[in-house]
Write an enzyme that holds these catalytic residues in place. Sequence first.
Site, PDB file in Angstrom:
ATOM      1  N   GLU A  50       7.162 -22.963  -6.168  1.00  0.00           N
ATOM      2  CA  GLU A  50       6.966 -21.720  -5.423  1.00  0.00           C
ATOM      3  C   GLU A  50       8.238 -21.300  -4.681  1.00  0.00           C
ATOM      4  O   GLU A  50       8.535 -20.125  -4.565  1.00  0.00           O
ATOM      5  CB  GLU A  50       5.789 -21.838  -4.448  1.00  0.00           C
ATOM      6  CG  GLU A  50       4.427 -21.934  -5.123  1.00  0.00           C
ATOM      7  CD  GLU A  50       4.092 -20.711  -5.983  1.00  0.00           C
ATOM      8  OE1 GLU A  50       4.705 -19.650  -5.809  1.00  0.00           O
ATOM      9  OE2 GLU A  50       3.208 -20.831  -6.853  1.00  0.00           O
ATOM     10  N   THR A  56      13.261 -15.164  -7.913  1.00  0.00           N
ATOM     11  CA  THR A  56      13.857 -15.594  -9.181  1.00  0.00           C
ATOM     12  C   THR A  56      12.793 -15.580 -10.281  1.00  0.00           C
ATOM     13  O   THR A  56      11.659 -15.979 -10.045  1.00  0.00           O
ATOM     14  CB  THR A  56      14.452 -17.019  -9.047  1.00  0.00           C
ATOM     15  OG1 THR A  56      15.247 -17.069  -7.856  1.00  0.00           O
ATOM     16  CG2 THR A  56      15.335 -17.362 -10.223  1.00  0.00           C
ATOM     17  N   TYR A 133       3.156 -16.810   2.115  1.00  0.00           N
ATOM     18  CA  TYR A 133       2.891 -16.851   0.672  1.00  0.00           C
ATOM     19  C   TYR A 133       2.910 -18.294   0.149  1.00  0.00           C
ATOM     20  O   TYR A 133       1.968 -18.752  -0.514  1.00  0.00           O
ATOM     21  CB  TYR A 133       3.921 -16.005  -0.096  1.00  0.00           C
ATOM     22  CG  TYR A 133       3.831 -16.263  -1.565  1.00  0.00           C
ATOM     23  CD1 TYR A 133       2.817 -15.705  -2.323  1.00  0.00           C
ATOM     24  CD2 TYR A 133       4.708 -17.149  -2.197  1.00  0.00           C
ATOM     25  CE1 TYR A 133       2.683 -15.993  -3.672  1.00  0.00           C
ATOM     26  CE2 TYR A 133       4.587 -17.444  -3.538  1.00  0.00           C
ATOM     27  CZ  TYR A 133       3.569 -16.865  -4.260  1.00  0.00           C
ATOM     28  OH  TYR A 133       3.433 -17.177  -5.593  1.00  0.00           O
ATOM     29  N   ASP A 151       2.343 -12.034  -2.483  1.00  0.00           N
ATOM     30  CA  ASP A 151       3.749 -11.637  -2.603  1.00  0.00           C
ATOM     31  C   ASP A 151       3.795 -10.207  -3.153  1.00  0.00           C
ATOM     32  O   ASP A 151       2.757  -9.550  -3.297  1.00  0.00           O
ATOM     33  CB  ASP A 151       4.526 -12.627  -3.484  1.00  0.00           C
ATOM     34  CG  ASP A 151       4.028 -12.626  -4.925  1.00  0.00           C
ATOM     35  OD1 ASP A 151       3.037 -11.919  -5.221  1.00  0.00           O
ATOM     36  OD2 ASP A 151       4.640 -13.313  -5.762  1.00  0.00           O
ATOM     37  N   CYS A 205      -0.113  -6.254 -15.449  1.00  0.00           N
ATOM     38  CA  CYS A 205       0.003  -5.190 -14.451  1.00  0.00           C
ATOM     39  C   CYS A 205       1.442  -5.155 -13.932  1.00  0.00           C
ATOM     40  O   CYS A 205       1.714  -5.381 -12.760  1.00  0.00           O
ATOM     41  CB  CYS A 205      -0.998  -5.438 -13.313  1.00  0.00           C
ATOM     42  SG  CYS A 205      -1.232  -3.988 -12.286  1.00  0.00           S
ATOM     43  N   CYS A 215      -5.993  -5.042 -20.116  1.00  0.00           N
ATOM     44  CA  CYS A 215      -6.231  -5.645 -18.800  1.00  0.00           C
ATOM     45  C   CYS A 215      -7.665  -6.173 -18.663  1.00  0.00           C
ATOM     46  O   CYS A 215      -8.626  -5.449 -18.904  1.00  0.00           O
ATOM     47  CB  CYS A 215      -5.964  -4.609 -17.710  1.00  0.00           C
ATOM     48  SG  CYS A 215      -6.243  -5.273 -16.071  1.00  0.00           S
TER      49      CYS A 215
END
Length: 364
Positions: A50, A56, A133, A151, A205, A215
């Site tokens: 994480e 990144t 987060y 996030d 998405c 979706c």
Amino acid sequence: MNLEIDDLYNKFQQFSIDLFQDDLINWFQQEKRSLPWRENQDPYRVWVSEIMLQQTKVDTVIPFYHRFMERFPTIQALAEADEQDVLKAWEGLGYYSRARNLQNAVREVATVYDGKVPANVEELGELKGVGPYTKGAILSIAYGIPQPAVDGNVMRVLSRILFITEDIAKPKTRKIFEAAVEKMISQEDPSSFNQGLMELGALICTPKKPACMLCPVQEHCAAFKQGIQEELPIKSKGKKQRTIPYLSVVAENEKGELLIEQRPEEGLLASLWQFPMADATEVTIEQLAYWFKLEYGVEIKVEETLMPVRHVFSHIIWEVIVLRATVVDGEVPDKGQFVSREDTVNYPFPVPHQKILQQIHVSE
Ligand code: SF4
């Protein structure tokens, strides 16, 4: 429009949370990518992944993650490691304060919590570099505790599904999305729920041209119903990046060694190594040898100009003119040190200086 939490809850009156959870989690179970940090749910492995994934992309992180876990497979190994070795393993990933904070926090876990990553909101949230987060991701993925992990990705997805028009560039907006996740999250499988939202944002998405026809939660999506999915999320533009011009010198002595120096312990790229750099708004190429003598106590002769290097950080851009020089006088510099070309691999360099190094090695 200022969306209060009560207004947010009104959005759920016509929304089937149970069906949404089922659709999202089933899709995630079937379609999830096989990623190295998903091999098991060890909290340390989740934590490292994480932190690396902040700012990144997944594809970039994977080889770094493998190397890092090989080098520091446990909390103990990372806690006991030399900081320079940790920075070396992080070399090229950028945002090096992430690595330093991670090691500091891991050291705290090793000493204060007997090497076990805390499984509660308060203790985890106090560790260095563990923001809301990361905390939510570790608690939900590694420990199965229903906590939001919000996030930018998750905010984009939920702004579309729930038609939330708050500006996601504003820090306080995150609270609205956290409240939304608290209401929606599966109590039985919070790990798959949170990872499902993240995976949906990464694969379906997406910021531009979301694949709504594929979706799994299309029938729950308010933006899709109104055909405005590409207009969300609302995100105001940040400040423009500032460009800073530099002159960087690769100075070689008669033994073929290069002069490198360590950056300060605080600030951008703290403690990493680099070739000497002069601010090009203050020093011209003609003044460079004079500046070098004053700064490093070494006399140089500029030989040639190499390829310039440009590097974009989150808030600034470096434009670096690179010069190769030979040392004509001075064996021991006042600042920095001479190292052989082979030894440069033992020092962590930030990406712009790795690009300079590559040019040197190519021209050998
Ligand atoms: S329907 Fe489209 S906009 Fe809505 S969540 Fe799915 S991909 Fe995103």
